[in-house]
Design a protein around this motif. Structure first.
Motif, PDB file in Angstrom:
ATOM      1  N   UNK A 373      -3.329  -7.421  -2.560  1.00 35.63           N
ATOM      2  CA  UNK A 373      -2.566  -8.653  -2.424  1.00 35.63           C
ATOM      3  C   UNK A 373      -1.099  -8.499  -2.759  1.00 35.63           C
ATOM      4  N   UNK A 374      -0.616  -7.264  -2.969  1.00 32.46           N
ATOM      5  CA  UNK A 374       0.792  -7.028  -3.264  1.00 32.46           C
ATOM      6  C   UNK A 374       1.611  -7.218  -1.993  1.00 32.46           C
ATOM      7  N   UNK A 375       2.663  -8.015  -2.066  1.00 28.08           N
ATOM      8  CA  UNK A 375       3.537  -8.291  -0.935  1.00 28.08           C
ATOM      9  C   UNK A 375       4.577  -7.180  -0.822  1.00 28.08           C
ATOM     10  N   UNK A 376       4.427  -6.311   0.180  1.00 28.24           N
ATOM     11  CA  UNK A 376       5.373  -5.199   0.319  1.00 28.24           C
ATOM     12  C   UNK A 376       6.589  -5.602   1.148  1.00 28.24           C
ATOM     13  N   UNK A 377       6.621  -6.840   1.630  1.00 31.89           N
ATOM     14  CA  UNK A 377       7.799  -7.303   2.347  1.00 31.89           C
ATOM     15  C   UNK A 377       9.012  -7.296   1.418  1.00 31.89           C
ATOM     16  N   UNK A 378       8.788  -7.618   0.167  1.00 28.91           N
ATOM     17  CA  UNK A 378       9.862  -7.631  -0.817  1.00 28.91           C
ATOM     18  C   UNK A 378       9.823  -6.409  -1.730  1.00 28.91           C
ATOM     19  N   UNK A 379       8.822  -5.532  -1.551  1.00 26.44           N
ATOM     20  CA  UNK A 379       8.812  -4.277  -2.286  1.00 26.44           C
ATOM     21  C   UNK A 379       7.603  -4.079  -3.156  1.00 26.44           C
ATOM     22  N   UNK A 380       7.102  -2.853  -3.169  1.00 24.26           N
ATOM     23  CA  UNK A 380       5.985  -2.500  -4.020  1.00 24.26           C
ATOM     24  C   UNK A 380       5.176  -1.384  -3.401  1.00 24.26           C
ATOM     25  N   UNK A 381       4.648  -0.484  -4.239  1.00 22.36           N
ATOM     26  CA  UNK A 381       3.775   0.564  -3.730  1.00 22.36           C
ATOM     27  C   UNK A 381       2.541  -0.058  -3.087  1.00 22.36           C
ATOM     28  N   UNK A 382       2.085   0.574  -2.018  1.00 18.90           N
ATOM     29  CA  UNK A 382       1.071  -0.008  -1.154  1.00 18.90           C
ATOM     30  C   UNK A 382      -0.231   0.790  -1.231  1.00 18.90           C
ATOM     31  N   UNK A 383      -1.340   0.087  -1.280  1.00 17.15           N
ATOM     32  CA  UNK A 383      -2.669   0.683  -1.194  1.00 17.15           C
ATOM     33  C   UNK A 383      -3.481  -0.113  -0.177  1.00 17.15           C
TER      34      UNK A 383
END
Length: 569
Positions: A373-383
């Motif tokens: 559920x991490x929003x990578x549109x604004x940044x964050x490592x992705x799984x």
């Protein structure tokens, strides 16, 4: 980073040689019911399965005079589309020893084609030289910045990362390719970056487009400029000698395009590499160009730039207004399946640590979120992790497994294709890490948790595709025995290593995992403790002799890793 590493590999390896039917685009699934390949006028040919015999270490046949024996040797940044009875694949200009440069025609973005995704033959690329429009456009931009033009003979060109799709435009079915051409000259002086540092950043990359109805013979029509690298720093391209990459001049780097047609018929390009993130650019279907005038490729702020050069849809490092300039994320690939746009991306440097991640969105312009559920549109490592450097007990294993494409075969199955590099010093070869073998793997769609079996995410199988087909169901009894299990987790610049795992007949596990296991034969779901993995038959490419076995792949939304496994007894 890609630019630097490719240049380094070219120098090292050169030295080693001198001293020793449907009308939708391929890869787009609009309804989840049919494959996006031409199945209307063809019938499946009977397929006689044979275990592939070509070798992964192809150094002995790496010379151009053996290019008809390369098969999947010398594959880098591939993109695949089905057209006129073949799967066509094109990639970055890269080969062991730079032997691709000896091609008599179609030197840039050379390709291969295959009927079975296992056996491939060389086909020429679309370009023999950099198109004239690149130099013209470059110098138009330089003139607007009060800079002297650069003559073509003084420009250092790089040819990178095309994307190819089968499309139908105005009633004509054809292949459309977007490609990247990088200029390796300093902005201020126009000199090549191999010359003394002049206090500025290097020049921009360009994305162009070409089309073909005769790819087998390398006949392509170039349509020209699409977009280029763009900056939110106006004309301030200055750079201190030791300045951090985090303050790079360009906001968007115009390389690594991916191309998609939405179910509504809208065309989009997504591109970007290592700078502030990925740009989404709407395309006119008929021309293949942006649907609006881009204007000059610089602005005084990021908001003004994005309004013209594309909305940012993903970034790795959370940034807010600071817009981090240098992050190990590149090579977006986007597909549509069952209501979601899946955005794959490559993390880290291409030589060893390259690994693949994926996020998804209900809308083409985001927000894209990962399995947690991490929003990578604004940044964050992705799984989840889709692929990562790995090693089973047999063979040398693989590193640099990323910059992938996703596509469907004529039966509608999804596939993953990327490069894979041998580790360093294999067989005493100091340059073995520059050996790039094309890897084709099936994608399996795995539950995010045992409590949500309908929430499916794409994971690549651990073994490569060999076109082995069997109607024999997999049973729980077949799963009992010894496996090699890999916790495919983020392990920077290292291969994830296999451990022994035993599935006991009483439903318990020992070794790499403990607890209980169970198997749903109908869905081919194997539950290992709290993780559900998908089970398939594939070829064990690491064994000698190669043999058919059973493999698994899957993840769980809270573990930040993927399970890969292979039965070995």
């Amino acid at each position: 980073m890609k630019k630097q590493l490719l240049s380094l590999f070219a120098i090292l390896v050169a030295f080693s040689f001198s001293s020793c039917g449907e009308d939708e685009p391929e890869g787009i699934k609009t309804g989840g019911q049919k494959p996006d390949v031409d199945i209307t006028d063809e019938e499946d040919e009977p397929y006689d399965f044979k275990i592939p015999t070509y070798q992964d270490d192809y150094a002995s046949i790496a010379g151009w005079n053996n290019h008809d024996k390369w098969n999947l040797a010398n594959v880098h940044d591939p993109s695949v589309a089905y057209y006129d009875g073949y799967y066509y694949m094109y990639g970055t200009d890269a080969s062991y020893g730079n032997e691709h440069e000896k091609a008599p025609r179609g030197k840039h973005f050379q390709g291969k084609r295959s009927k079975d995704l296992v056996n491939w033959e060389w086909v020429p690329g679309p370009l023999n030289d950099a198109p004239a429009w690149v130099v013209t456009k470059l110098n138009e931009i330089r003139e607007s910045m009060n800079l002297d033009p650069i003559e073509k003979q003084n420009i250092s060109f790089g040819f990178w990362a095309p994307v190819v799709r089968r499309i139908s435009v105005d009633g004509q079915v054809k292949l459309r390719m977007y490609y990247s051409i990088v200029i390796d000259n300093y902005i201020k002086s126009g000199k090549r970056i191999s010359e003394p540092f002049d206090g500025s950043w290097s020049e921009r990359a360009f994305i162009g487009v070409c089309e073909s109805t005769d790819p087998a013979n390398g006949n392509w029509k170039d349509l020209g400029f699409v977009t280029c690298s763009s900056s939110d720093k106006g004309k301030d391209f200055s750079r201190a000698r030791n300045n951090s990459w985090a303050d790079a001049y360009f906001f968007y780097n115009a390389i690594d395009p991916t191309y998609i047609v939405t179910p509504e018929g809208d065309h989009y390009l997504i591109h970007g590499s290592w700078h502030s993130g990925f740009a989404l650019l709407k395309i006119d279907p008929s021309t293949g160009k942006p649907d609006h005038e881009l204007g000059l490729p610089y602005a005084d702020n990021a908001e003004a730039l994005q309004a013209r050069y594309g909305k940012r849809v993903a970034t790795r490092i959370p940034t807010g207004k600071s817009y981090c300039r240098w992050q190990g994320s590149e090579a977006p690939e986007v597909i549509y399946k069952d209501g979601y746009y899946y955005l794959f991306m490559a993390y880290d440097g291409l030589d060893v640590p390259y690994n693949t991640r994926v996020a998804r969105s209900r809308n083409i312009d985001g927000p894209y979120v990962d399995i947690r559920g991490v929003d990578i549109t604004t940044g964050g490592d992705c799984f989840p992790i889709v692929t990562h450097p790995y090693k089973f007990s047999r063979g040398y294993g693989w590193v640099g497994i990323s910059h992938m494409c996703a596509f469907q075969n004529r039966s509608g199955e999804w596939f993953y294709m990327s490069q894979g590099r041998l580790p360093q010093n294999v067989g005493g070869n100091a340059y073995s890490n520059a050996i790039m073998m094309g890897h084709v793997r099936r994608l399996v769609w795995c539950p995010s948790s045992p409590n949500n079996l309908d929430d499916l995410w794409p994971i690549a199988l651990p073994e490569r595709y060999a076109h082995y087909e069997s109607n024999k169901p997999i049973t729980a009894d077949e799963l009992v025995g010894t496996w090699e299990h890999i916790n495919l987790g983020y392990n920077f610049e290292k291969q994830d290593q296999a451990e022994a795992l035993v599935l006991e007949a009483d439903g318990t596990m020992k070794g790499a995992l403990t607890g209980k296991w169970s198997f749903d034969a109908e869905k081919k779901y194997l539950t290992l403790g709290n993780v559900v993995v998908c089970v398939e038959r594939e070829l064990d490419w690491e064994s000698s002799p190669r043999e058919v076995t059973i493999v698994y792949a899957g993840t769980e939304k809270s573990i930040n890793k993927t399970y890969w496994g292979k039965k070995i007894d």
